[in-house]
Design a protein around this motif. Structure first.
Motif, mmCIF file in Angstrom:
data_model
loop_
_atom_site.group_PDB
_atom_site.id
_atom_site.type_symbol
_atom_site.label_atom_id
_atom_site.label_comp_id
_atom_site.label_asym_id
_atom_site.label_seq_id
_atom_site.Cartn_x
_atom_site.Cartn_y
_atom_site.Cartn_z
ATOM 1 N N GLY A 65 -0.743 6.857 -11.795
ATOM 2 C CA GLY A 65 -1.939 7.416 -12.421
ATOM 3 C C GLY A 65 -2.786 8.199 -11.443
ATOM 4 O O GLY A 65 -3.293 9.284 -11.762
ATOM 5 N N SER A 66 -2.949 7.682 -10.218
ATOM 6 C CA SER A 66 -3.731 8.399 -9.210
ATOM 7 C C SER A 66 -3.093 9.750 -8.893
ATOM 8 O O SER A 66 -3.788 10.765 -8.766
ATOM 9 C CB SER A 66 -3.829 7.562 -7.932
ATOM 10 O OG SER A 66 -4.572 6.378 -8.154
ATOM 11 N N GLY A 67 -1.763 9.764 -8.751
ATOM 12 C CA GLY A 67 -1.086 11.018 -8.467
ATOM 13 C C GLY A 67 -1.213 12.018 -9.595
ATOM 14 O O GLY A 67 -1.352 13.227 -9.362
ATOM 15 N N THR A 68 -1.178 11.537 -10.834
ATOM 16 C CA THR A 68 -1.335 12.431 -11.982
ATOM 17 C C THR A 68 -2.723 13.047 -12.013
ATOM 18 O O THR A 68 -2.878 14.261 -12.214
ATOM 19 C CB THR A 68 -1.074 11.648 -13.280
ATOM 20 O OG1 THR A 68 0.243 11.085 -13.243
ATOM 21 C CG2 THR A 68 -1.201 12.554 -14.487
ATOM 22 N N ALA A 69 -3.746 12.222 -11.800
ATOM 23 C CA ALA A 69 -5.118 12.741 -11.781
ATOM 24 C C ALA A 69 -5.309 13.752 -10.655
ATOM 25 O O ALA A 69 -5.933 14.806 -10.841
ATOM 26 C CB ALA A 69 -6.105 11.583 -11.637
ATOM 27 N N THR A 70 -4.763 13.447 -9.489
ATOM 28 C CA THR A 70 -4.888 14.360 -8.360
ATOM 29 C C THR A 70 -4.164 15.678 -8.617
ATOM 30 O O THR A 70 -4.658 16.758 -8.263
ATOM 31 C CB THR A 70 -4.326 13.707 -7.088
ATOM 32 O OG1 THR A 70 -5.013 12.467 -6.848
ATOM 33 C CG2 THR A 70 -4.509 14.607 -5.887
ATOM 34 N N ALA A 71 -2.986 15.623 -9.251
ATOM 35 C CA ALA A 71 -2.227 16.840 -9.542
ATOM 36 C C ALA A 71 -2.974 17.741 -10.518
ATOM 37 O O ALA A 71 -3.027 18.960 -10.339
ATOM 38 C CB ALA A 71 -0.852 16.473 -10.104
ATOM 39 N N PRO B 198 4.930 -9.976 -7.190
ATOM 40 C CA PRO B 198 5.679 -8.955 -7.943
ATOM 41 C C PRO B 198 4.826 -8.233 -8.974
ATOM 42 O O PRO B 198 4.964 -7.013 -9.156
ATOM 43 C CB PRO B 198 6.811 -9.760 -8.608
ATOM 44 C CG PRO B 198 6.986 -10.954 -7.737
ATOM 45 C CD PRO B 198 5.622 -11.297 -7.256
ATOM 46 N N LEU B 199 3.932 -8.966 -9.654
ATOM 47 C CA LEU B 199 3.075 -8.328 -10.658
ATOM 48 C C LEU B 199 2.039 -7.423 -9.995
ATOM 49 O O LEU B 199 1.694 -6.365 -10.536
ATOM 50 C CB LEU B 199 2.387 -9.386 -11.513
ATOM 51 C CG LEU B 199 3.304 -10.201 -12.425
ATOM 52 C CD1 LEU B 199 2.502 -11.225 -13.223
ATOM 53 C CD2 LEU B 199 4.078 -9.285 -13.372
ATOM 54 N N VAL B 200 1.550 -7.836 -8.837
ATOM 55 C CA VAL B 200 0.617 -6.982 -8.105
ATOM 56 C C VAL B 200 1.305 -5.684 -7.689
ATOM 57 O O VAL B 200 0.741 -4.593 -7.805
ATOM 58 C CB VAL B 200 0.056 -7.725 -6.875
ATOM 59 C CG1 VAL B 200 -0.723 -6.763 -5.981
ATOM 60 C CG2 VAL B 200 -0.851 -8.863 -7.318
ATOM 61 N N VAL B 201 2.538 -5.790 -7.223
ATOM 62 C CA VAL B 201 3.284 -4.599 -6.822
ATOM 63 C C VAL B 201 3.517 -3.688 -8.028
ATOM 64 O O VAL B 201 3.343 -2.464 -7.942
ATOM 65 C CB VAL B 201 4.617 -4.990 -6.173
ATOM 66 C CG1 VAL B 201 5.469 -3.765 -5.906
ATOM 67 C CG2 VAL B 201 4.372 -5.751 -4.871
ATOM 68 N N ALA B 202 3.902 -4.286 -9.160
ATOM 69 C CA ALA B 202 4.133 -3.482 -10.369
ATOM 70 C C ALA B 202 2.857 -2.771 -10.807
ATOM 71 O O ALA B 202 2.871 -1.582 -11.161
ATOM 72 C CB ALA B 202 4.666 -4.372 -11.488
ATOM 73 N N GLY C 94 0.809 -1.208 0.000
ATOM 74 C CA GLY C 94 0.000 0.000 0.000
ATOM 75 C C GLY C 94 0.843 1.259 0.000
ATOM 76 O O GLY C 94 0.522 2.239 -0.675
ATOM 77 N N SER C 95 1.946 1.241 0.734
ATOM 78 C CA SER C 95 2.836 2.399 0.754
ATOM 79 C C SER C 95 3.494 2.626 -0.601
ATOM 80 O O SER C 95 3.651 3.773 -1.041
ATOM 81 C CB SER C 95 3.910 2.208 1.831
ATOM 82 O OG SER C 95 3.341 2.205 3.114
ATOM 83 N N VAL C 96 3.872 1.555 -1.268
ATOM 84 C CA VAL C 96 4.477 1.683 -2.594
ATOM 85 C C VAL C 96 3.473 2.283 -3.571
ATOM 86 O O VAL C 96 3.811 3.135 -4.405
ATOM 87 C CB VAL C 96 4.983 0.311 -3.077
ATOM 88 C CG1 VAL C 96 5.364 0.367 -4.545
ATOM 89 C CG2 VAL C 96 6.183 -0.132 -2.248
ATOM 90 N N LEU C 97 2.230 1.847 -3.462
ATOM 91 C CA LEU C 97 1.171 2.404 -4.322
ATOM 92 C C LEU C 97 1.070 3.915 -4.125
ATOM 93 O O LEU C 97 1.058 4.695 -5.095
ATOM 94 C CB LEU C 97 -0.141 1.712 -3.980
ATOM 95 C CG LEU C 97 -1.411 2.042 -4.774
ATOM 96 C CD1 LEU C 97 -2.409 0.889 -4.637
ATOM 97 C CD2 LEU C 97 -2.090 3.317 -4.271
ATOM 98 N N LEU C 98 0.998 4.347 -2.884
ATOM 99 C CA LEU C 98 0.824 5.762 -2.603
ATOM 100 C C LEU C 98 2.104 6.559 -2.829
ATOM 101 O O LEU C 98 2.052 7.759 -3.116
ATOM 102 C CB LEU C 98 0.340 5.928 -1.167
ATOM 103 C CG LEU C 98 -1.030 5.292 -0.896
ATOM 104 C CD1 LEU C 98 -1.358 5.341 0.587
ATOM 105 C CD2 LEU C 98 -2.120 5.965 -1.697
ATOM 106 N N LEU C 99 3.243 5.906 -2.717
ATOM 107 C CA LEU C 99 4.503 6.577 -3.036
ATOM 108 C C LEU C 99 4.564 6.923 -4.520
ATOM 109 O O LEU C 99 5.047 7.998 -4.909
ATOM 110 C CB LEU C 99 5.686 5.694 -2.653
ATOM 111 C CG LEU C 99 7.085 6.298 -2.828
ATOM 112 C CD1 LEU C 99 7.230 7.550 -1.974
ATOM 113 C CD2 LEU C 99 8.149 5.280 -2.472
#
Length: 443
Positions: free
Chosen positions: A110-116, A98-102, A50-55
């Motif tokens: 993508g989430s960060g781009t939309a939020t920005a 590993p694929l889930v993490v990727a 979860g942290s990697v996702l949000l990072l």
């Protein structure tokens, strides 16, 4: 076509982007819990995913803070939504860690781009606080509905990730209401100018990083507190979360109606203190009553304070750069939250974790309240400001109503300039008066 419908259409698109971008952090407890149960990994490992996702989300925000206008809001939004759909969708379709993490990393970008894109556009609205309140209202309603629905779907890690991917796909058609890249790189660099209010912005960014970290450290393990410490079922925990987000709807609605009547310092300072008390109560919960009370009261106050923080960041720079940077700092704190929460809960227990997080929240409330009291940023009223040189200010890029939004060149606070017409006869009279007053004409 008048500018009013176009502006309304752009606001709808920005709110939808805000909702899609913030949906992953709002669903973090169920995402982390489903990753642990569906993939057979430990709580700390699930929190790390979860942290990697949000990072990835915060990384995208920091990257776009300086390049968003060159790309154009429509192109950047579509790229972010595509990354969300592909990333979260592929992560939901596989059981390989590993694929889930990727996939989570790609979806987080993508989430960060939309939020920005949404943050930069909201900063250009007439009232950034009300626009951000509307975005928080929408994402709270969406997340609340999902918390009621997801426990009744199939088990495993796929449902919450698919829900976020579907949200990105549904928002895609609305991106046609956003503006494209209309200026060259040289024009963008010239009009942007240096960042204003650097000290206030840096303090606010650092404060909101710790503020988000403390709260999401608890939010990331709230599901486990309800299941293990309070002894509740997944359906009951989901119902509590839905009720908590429903309380958040009421809180955001009240904040939008209240507006700036109390200023920003009181909601930020007092609200953070209330949140700190709720963190203590939730972390020590041993029954349904204490768990529900802490979570509901916490989630009622949290989006209210967040809306004022986002409005404050938007007022520091109407071009939206501080809004993007502060939002990315918040995402960075959110990203570190699950790992910090997992480590603290494993070493000090849930109650000990709550004490540490409460102290941190009270500590960061002081500088953020000081910025809210003393920062000179104000939302701009389009068309009321000119640059010092007298020429019209740069046109704000990022929203469909940008053609009517005039933004001053940054560097020092600008004052509205009112031009008074002077008749030709009055000019001649003034010139004659100066000629009579010259020393060479005196007898």
């Amino acid at each position: 076509m008048s500018s009013r419908p176009r502006g309304s259409g752009a606001l709808v698109a920005l709110v939808a982007l805000f909702t899609a971008g913030y949906l992953a952090p709002y669903l973090l407890p169920t995402v982390v819990g489903r990753l642990a149960s569906g993939l057979g990994i430990g709580p700390s490992q699930a929190g790390l995913v979860g942290s990697v996702l949000l990072l990835g989300s915060s990384t995208a925000g920091f990257t776009l803070a300086a390049r968003g206008e060159r790309i154009g809001p429509r192109t950047a939004a579509r790229a972010g939504l595509l990354a969300m759909a592909v990333g979260y969708g592929s992560a939901a379709a596989t059981h390989s860690v590993p694929l889930v993490v990727a996939g989570a990393v790609l979806g987080g970008l993508g989430s960060g781009t939309a939020t920005a894109v949404a943050a930069a556009g909201i900063a250009g609205q007439r009232d950034p606080h009300r626009a951000s309140s509307l975005g928080l209202l929408t994402v709270s309603a969406t997340a609340g509905a999902l918390y009621l629905t997801l426990p009744h779907l199939s088990a495993g890690h796929a449902p919450p990730l698919l829900a976020i991917a579907c949200a990105a796909a549904l928002v895609w058609p609305l991106t046609s209401r956003l503006a494209g890249a209309t200026r060259s790189v040289r024009e963008t660099a010239t009009a942007a100018g240096p960042l204003p209010c650097r000290r206030a912005g840096a303090v606010l960014a650092g404060g909101i990083l710790c503020w988000s970290l403390a709260q999401n450290a608890l939010w990331g393990v709230s599901g486990r507190i309800g299941l293990t410490q309070a002894g509740l079922s997944e359906v009951t925990v989901g119902a509590v979360f839905a009720a908590a987000l429903g309380a958040g709807l009421a809180g955001v609605t009240a904040a939008g109606a209240l507006g700036s009547r109390l200023g920003r310092a009181v909601p930020i300072g007092v609200g953070t203190a209330v949140i700190a008390a709720c963190v203590l109560l939730s972390s020590a919960a041993g029954s349904l009553a204490s768990f529900a009370t802490g979570e509901i009261l916490w989630n009622a106050v949290y989006p209210v304070v967040l809306s004022y923080l986002l409005g404050l960041a938007a007022s520091l720079d109407p071009r939206g750069r501080w809004a993007v940077l502060v939002g990315s700092a918040s995402s960075l704190g959110v990203a570190c939250g699950p790992v910090v929460g997992s480590l603290l809960s494993e070493s000090a227990g849930y109650t000990g974790m709550g004490v540490v997080l409460c102290a941190l929240l009270l500590l960061v409330a002081v500088p953020m309240t000081a910025v809210a009291r003393h920062a000179s940023g104000r939302p701009l009223v389009p068309g009321s400001v000119r640059r010092r040189g007298g020429a019209p200010a740069a046109v704000l890029a990022g929203t469909a109503s940008a053609s009517s939004a005039l933004v001053p060149q940054m560097g020092a606070p600008e004052q509205p300039v009112t031009e008074f017409p002077v008749r030709a006869a009055r000019r001649r009279t003034v010139k004659s008066a100066f000629r009579l007053a010259r020393p060479s004409d005196r007898g």
